[in-house]
Design a protein around this motif. Sequence first.
Motif, PDB file in Angstrom:
ATOM      1  N   GLY A  17      13.216 -25.405  34.020  1.00 27.19           N
ATOM      2  CA  GLY A  17      13.934 -26.422  33.246  1.00 27.19           C
ATOM      3  C   GLY A  17      13.118 -27.691  33.378  1.00 27.19           C
ATOM      4  N   GLY A  19      13.834 -31.019  32.050  1.00 29.26           N
ATOM      5  CA  GLY A  19      14.598 -32.090  31.417  1.00 29.26           C
ATOM      6  C   GLY A  19      14.623 -33.349  32.259  1.00 29.26           C
ATOM      7  N   ALA A  22      14.486 -32.534  36.264  1.00 32.28           N
ATOM      8  CA  ALA A  22      13.201 -31.986  36.698  1.00 32.28           C
ATOM      9  C   ALA A  22      12.076 -32.994  36.471  1.00 32.28           C
ATOM     10  CB  ALA A  22      12.909 -30.685  35.947  1.00 32.28           C
ATOM     11  N   TYR A  41       8.303 -24.855  34.094  1.00 30.39           N
ATOM     12  CA  TYR A  41       8.596 -23.911  33.019  1.00 30.39           C
ATOM     13  C   TYR A  41       9.859 -24.356  32.303  1.00 30.39           C
ATOM     14  CZ  TYR A  41      10.553 -19.898  30.606  1.00 30.39           C
ATOM     15  OH  TYR A  41      11.098 -19.095  29.640  1.00 30.39           O
ATOM     16  N   ALA A  42       9.855 -24.292  30.987  1.00 37.26           N
ATOM     17  CA  ALA A  42      11.104 -24.481  30.236  1.00 37.26           C
ATOM     18  C   ALA A  42      11.184 -23.402  29.181  1.00 37.26           C
ATOM     19  CB  ALA A  42      11.152 -25.859  29.587  1.00 37.26           C
ATOM     20  N   ARG A  43      12.388 -23.211  28.656  1.00 38.99           N
ATOM     21  CA  ARG A  43      12.633 -22.136  27.712  1.00 38.99           C
ATOM     22  C   ARG A  43      11.792 -22.251  26.448  1.00 38.99           C
ATOM     23  NH1 ARG A  43      18.578 -22.456  25.599  1.00 38.99           N
ATOM     24  NH2 ARG A  43      17.683 -24.524  25.403  1.00 38.99           N
ATOM     25  N   THR A  78      18.077 -26.136  35.052  1.00 39.88           N
ATOM     26  CA  THR A  78      18.597 -25.815  33.717  1.00 39.88           C
ATOM     27  C   THR A  78      20.083 -26.164  33.678  1.00 39.88           C
ATOM     28  OG1 THR A  78      19.321 -23.637  34.408  1.00 39.88           O
ATOM     29  CG2 THR A  78      17.037 -23.825  33.639  1.00 39.88           C
ATOM     30  N   VAL A  82      23.240 -20.993  32.835  1.00 40.46           N
ATOM     31  CA  VAL A  82      22.193 -19.973  32.792  1.00 40.46           C
ATOM     32  C   VAL A  82      21.519 -19.760  34.143  1.00 40.46           C
ATOM     33  CG1 VAL A  82      21.707 -20.345  30.347  1.00 40.46           C
ATOM     34  CG2 VAL A  82      20.370 -21.591  32.055  1.00 40.46           C
ATOM     35  N   SER A 105      25.400 -29.656  38.405  1.00 41.84           N
ATOM     36  CA  SER A 105      26.496 -30.589  38.628  1.00 41.84           C
ATOM     37  C   SER A 105      27.738 -29.915  39.195  1.00 41.84           C
ATOM     38  CB  SER A 105      26.860 -31.262  37.307  1.00 41.84           C
ATOM     39  OG  SER A 105      25.718 -31.825  36.712  1.00 41.84           O
ATOM     40  N   HIS A 128      22.856 -31.350  44.680  1.00 45.14           N
ATOM     41  CA  HIS A 128      23.291 -32.085  43.481  1.00 45.14           C
ATOM     42  C   HIS A 128      22.933 -33.564  43.619  1.00 45.14           C
ATOM     43  CE1 HIS A 128      26.740 -33.569  40.662  1.00 45.14           C
ATOM     44  NE2 HIS A 128      25.541 -33.721  40.137  1.00 45.14           N
ATOM     45  N   THR A 133      21.222 -40.245  33.503  1.00 43.08           N
ATOM     46  CA  THR A 133      21.392 -41.191  32.405  1.00 43.08           C
ATOM     47  C   THR A 133      21.933 -40.359  31.244  1.00 43.08           C
ATOM     48  OG1 THR A 133      19.321 -40.906  31.173  1.00 43.08           O
ATOM     49  CG2 THR A 133      19.229 -42.292  33.148  1.00 43.08           C
ATOM     50  N   SER A 136      18.191 -36.882  27.710  1.00 39.33           N
ATOM     51  CA  SER A 136      17.828 -35.565  28.213  1.00 39.33           C
ATOM     52  C   SER A 136      16.482 -35.152  27.645  1.00 39.33           C
ATOM     53  CB  SER A 136      18.915 -34.546  27.865  1.00 39.33           C
ATOM     54  OG  SER A 136      19.161 -34.558  26.472  1.00 39.33           O
ATOM     55  N   MET A 240      24.653 -29.117  28.525  1.00 33.55           N
ATOM     56  CA  MET A 240      24.899 -29.396  29.941  1.00 33.55           C
ATOM     57  C   MET A 240      26.385 -29.584  30.199  1.00 33.55           C
ATOM     58  SD  MET A 240      23.852 -32.719  32.288  1.00 33.55           S
ATOM     59  CE  MET A 240      25.105 -33.236  33.493  1.00 33.55           C
ATOM     60  N   VAL A 244      29.286 -27.574  32.370  1.00 35.12           N
ATOM     61  CA  VAL A 244      29.985 -28.210  33.487  1.00 35.12           C
ATOM     62  C   VAL A 244      31.488 -27.919  33.404  1.00 35.12           C
ATOM     63  CG1 VAL A 244      30.714 -30.453  34.418  1.00 35.12           C
ATOM     64  CG2 VAL A 244      28.283 -30.024  33.932  1.00 35.12           C
TER      65      VAL A 244
HETATM   66  N1  LIG Z   1      21.782 -35.397  33.356  1.00 28.09           N
HETATM   67  C1  LIG Z   1      22.488 -35.735  34.420  1.00 28.09           C
HETATM   68  O1  LIG Z   1      23.096 -36.778  34.425  1.00 28.09           O
HETATM   69  C2  LIG Z   1      22.533 -34.782  35.612  1.00 28.09           C
HETATM   70  C3  LIG Z   1      22.764 -35.319  36.882  1.00 28.09           C
HETATM   71  C4  LIG Z   1      22.794 -34.455  37.976  1.00 28.09           C
HETATM   72  C5  LIG Z   1      22.620 -33.088  37.793  1.00 28.09           C
HETATM   73  N2  LIG Z   1      22.420 -32.596  36.529  1.00 28.09           N
HETATM   74  C6  LIG Z   1      22.236 -31.146  36.382  1.00 28.09           C
HETATM   75  O2  LIG Z   1      20.868 -30.906  36.287  1.00 28.09           O
HETATM   76  C7  LIG Z   1      20.618 -29.812  35.430  1.00 28.09           C
HETATM   77  C8  LIG Z   1      19.612 -30.209  34.362  1.00 28.09           C
HETATM   78  O3  LIG Z   1      20.111 -31.313  33.664  1.00 28.09           O
HETATM   79  P1  LIG Z   1      19.161 -32.257  32.787  1.00 28.09           P
HETATM   80  O4  LIG Z   1      19.927 -33.491  32.503  1.00 28.09           O
HETATM   81  O5  LIG Z   1      17.828 -32.347  33.416  1.00 28.09           O
HETATM   82  O6  LIG Z   1      19.111 -31.367  31.449  1.00 28.09           O
HETATM   83  P2  LIG Z   1      18.163 -31.474  30.169  1.00 28.09           P
HETATM   84  O7  LIG Z   1      17.425 -32.777  30.163  1.00 28.09           O
HETATM   85  O8  LIG Z   1      19.001 -31.101  29.020  1.00 28.09           O
HETATM   86  O9  LIG Z   1      17.092 -30.303  30.454  1.00 28.09           O
HETATM   87  C9  LIG Z   1      17.476 -28.971  30.603  1.00 28.09           C
HETATM   88  C10 LIG Z   1      16.245 -28.120  30.703  1.00 28.09           C
HETATM   89  O10 LIG Z   1      16.648 -26.757  30.938  1.00 28.09           O
HETATM   90  C11 LIG Z   1      15.883 -25.914  30.089  1.00 28.09           C
HETATM   91  N3  LIG Z   1      16.594 -24.659  29.834  1.00 28.09           N
HETATM   92  C12 LIG Z   1      17.747 -24.452  29.182  1.00 28.09           C
HETATM   93  N4  LIG Z   1      18.053 -23.152  29.169  1.00 28.09           N
HETATM   94  C13 LIG Z   1      17.062 -22.528  29.840  1.00 28.09           C
HETATM   95  C14 LIG Z   1      16.787 -21.163  30.161  1.00 28.09           C
HETATM   96  N5  LIG Z   1      17.633 -20.201  29.814  1.00 28.09           N
HETATM   97  N6  LIG Z   1      15.666 -20.897  30.848  1.00 28.09           N
HETATM   98  C15 LIG Z   1      14.810 -21.863  31.200  1.00 28.09           C
HETATM   99  N7  LIG Z   1      14.999 -23.160  30.930  1.00 28.09           N
HETATM  100  C16 LIG Z   1      16.121 -23.486  30.247  1.00 28.09           C
HETATM  101  C17 LIG Z   1      15.713 -26.735  28.844  1.00 28.09           C
HETATM  102  O11 LIG Z   1      14.645 -26.184  28.140  1.00 28.09           O
HETATM  103  P3  LIG Z   1      14.499 -26.497  26.562  1.00 28.09           P
HETATM  104  O12 LIG Z   1      14.135 -27.946  26.499  1.00 28.09           O
HETATM  105  O13 LIG Z   1      13.362 -25.601  26.188  1.00 28.09           O
HETATM  106  O14 LIG Z   1      15.805 -26.141  25.935  1.00 28.09           O
HETATM  107  C18 LIG Z   1      15.408 -28.098  29.427  1.00 28.09           C
HETATM  108  O15 LIG Z   1      14.048 -28.181  29.785  1.00 28.09           O
HETATM  109  C19 LIG Z   1      21.957 -29.363  34.869  1.00 28.09           C
HETATM  110  O16 LIG Z   1      22.417 -28.246  35.584  1.00 28.09           O
HETATM  111  C20 LIG Z   1      22.852 -30.533  35.149  1.00 28.09           C
HETATM  112  O17 LIG Z   1      24.196 -30.104  35.391  1.00 28.09           O
HETATM  113  C21 LIG Z   1      22.333 -33.422  35.447  1.00 28.09           C
END
Ligand SMILES: NC(=O)c1ccc[n+]([C@@H]2O[C@H](COP(=O)([O-])OP(=O)(O)OC[C@H]3O[C@@H](n4cnc5c(N)ncnc54)[C@H](OP(=O)(O)O)[C@@H]3O)[C@@H](O)[C@H]2O)c1
Lengths: 308, 308
Positions: A17, A19, A22, A41-43, A78, A82, A105, A128, A133, A136, A240, A244
């Motif tokens: 992932g 995003g 990461a 790696y991302a999807r 991710t 998933v 999360s 966690h 922000t 994404s 996301m 959640v």
């Molecule tokens: N954003 C927040 O505020 C926050 C805070 C704390 C924790 N989190 C947690 O952190 C995690 C990631 O959040 P994020 O905000 O970084 O999300 P994001 O910016 O939307 O990025 C998600 C990443 O996961 C990849 N992905 C989705 N499905 C996949 C699969 N089946 N196999 C491989 N890669 C896959 C996506 O690839 P593609 O781009 O190719 O679709 C993208 O690179 C989530 O579980 C979230 O609950 C988020």
Amino acid sequence: MTAVCEPAVYEKVALIGLGLIAGSMAWAMKRDGTAGEVRGYARSAESREMTRRLGFCDVVCDDLAEVVQDADLIVLATPVGVMGRVAETIAPHLKPGAVVIDVGSVKRTVIEEVAPHIPEGVHFVPCHPMAGTEHSGPASGFASLFDNRWCLIVPVEGTPEAEVARLESYWQRLGARTERMEPEHHDLVCAVVSHVPHLIAYTMVGVADDLRRVSDQEVIKFSAAGFRDFTRIAASDPTMWRDVFLTNKEATLEILGRFTEELFALQRAIRTGDGEQLHAYFTRTRAIRRGILQAGQDTDKPDFGRTR
Amino acid sequence: MTAVCEPAVYEKVALIGLGLIAGSMAWAMKRDGTAGEVRGYARSAESREMTRRLGFCDVVCDDLAEVVQDADLIVLATPVGVMGRVAETIAPHLKPGAVVIDVGSVKRTVIEEVAPHIPEGVHFVPCHPMAGTEHSGPASGFASLFDNRWCLIVPVEGTPEAEVARLESYWQRLGARTERMEPEHHDLVCAVVSHVPHLIAYTMVGVADDLRRVSDQEVIKFSAAGFRDFTRIAASDPTMWRDVFLTNKEATLEILGRFTEELFALQRAIRTGDGEQLHAYFTRTRAIRRGILQAGQDTDKPDFGRTR
Ligand SMILES: NC(=O)c1ccc[n+]([C@@H]2O[C@H](COP(=O)([O-])OP(=O)(O)OC[C@H]3O[C@@H](n4cnc5c(N)ncnc54)[C@H](OP(=O)(O)O)[C@@H]3O)[C@@H](O)[C@H]2O)c1
Ligand SMILES: NC(=O)c1ccc[n+]([C@@H]2O[C@H](COP(=O)([O-])OP(=O)(O)OC[C@H]3O[C@@H](n4cnc5c(N)ncnc54)[C@H](OP(=O)(O)O)[C@@H]3O)[C@@H](O)[C@H]2O)c1
């Protein structure tokens, strides 16, 4: 922040992932030399290509087996829905002694879905980082996201203390403070400080968008009166947040129940004209804001110091 | 912004209430020479003394009769619940041809309570600058509060067009854009973009504060996950907001009803695991945010560009 000369905490790190989370981890690792090498790696091919251009990973791999090969630390970053499937796919390729973490999360469901796939001799330590922000994708990450924020660590039974401690020092090198917590308690705390606030913000924005008698143009023009704060939160990634709510169902519904109960009480006070109750309620809530400012968890500048 | 050399729009301006809105108006008038002289009055000796020290009024008066004497523009900038009483008190001291405005967040009730006291030959033009912060009191005002924000003008029957137009140019000199609106529609729009969002934020913070199973310390530490945005809004002045809800009861209850309806639908989708509905809802709400950013009504920096 620690001095740049400290040795890497993990030699090879694999990010699955690419995003906000990461990307921010990668930039923070670069800032401080926390890892020897970072692979990603991302999807989608787009996200991998974008990551190559942005340069926050040393290597971007086109498949899961390749990215985890030889890795000392594997990060599941991710959407939570998933993670189980990803864990199943990478399991045969993990090297003995590796550490797998997730940054999801939600913790209870993730543990249920990921832990069974982790092979003997590999350690799974759920994490966690409580920072984010509304943006994404690969371009949204930045090195200081975790600075002065808390990262909750939710160890499962049987994880050697040394592995947990090492992970704590890893997160601290990324700028975060760490705390350990039980999975159920984690999910309840997050329902309060994050999940239900997001649901409410989404709902309020949906209502505004849906009203026939007030146009979207009016909502947009006059949003500075309070509403625009809600729209920021409600601009967060739909996948996301869907995951959640589906995976933290119990705690979300519990806190939602409490919320509607209180809302009905205030609604009743408005209907009956009970100014005293309203005033008392609105006074009490100020103390929490003061606590957040004193704890350094937000800026005290008016309007978050927005520049316009 | 207009050049400093333009003549004053009103020669003598009297501010009643010396809080965020009045203070910001005074600083903005100073910035641009919009008024010849600005006088101020607030209920408490502390606020008057503070205003003298801060220097945003040319004269601070200790009673209402004195402050309005000879004034060309009188601004009611107190909580809306007391505006009727203030109008009654100042009425005998208003000079013929003077213009009285209020800046209250609610219009229908304020018109009902203020208009009957306005003497013949004095014009009452209700206004509502749609801008604010969570801070209050004399020290909270600043010159740029209204820049690029909308000020709604809600003229009552019989007001000469020239007086309304003059007031529009006054607000524009303070940095605002103006629009005219009917009182009922104003109150509904504000219920959506401001009043109900505030009530919801207050409620969510109240719930968090009240939960036995999650400590205030935890709420404070982990607030960066979304909750802290709500605490900013819920730190707003309790008296102002009590008055808003008591005086905009009807529209608030209508929008609250719509809100709980939608919330129940989402709650049901969570309970039944309807991921598609959640995803569709969370996708739709992003468009509104985009509109707000395009209209220049908020910053697109992550997290409002907070510095930490
Ligand atoms: N954003 C927040 O505020 C926050 C805070 C704390 C924790 N989190 C947690 O952190 C995690 C990631 O959040 P994020 O905000 O970084 O999300 P994001 O910016 O939307 O990025 C998600 C990443 O996961 C990849 N992905 C989705 N499905 C996949 C699969 N089946 N196999 C491989 N890669 C896959 C996506 O690839 P593609 O781009 O190719 O679709 C993208 O690179 C989530 O579980 C979230 O609950 C988020
Ligand atoms: N804040 C916002 O976001 C915002 C935005 C648009 C419109 N408004 C409206 O603007 C008005 C003022 O709001 P604000 O934020 O400027 O409030 P504020 O900072 O709390 O200031 C209110 C002022 O009113 C004075 N006051 C209260 N009761 C009074 C009385 N009986 N006689 C004379 N003065 C009295 C207070 O005096 P003391 O200090 O002596 O108590 C204080 O100086 C309200 O009607 C509000 O609805 C507010």
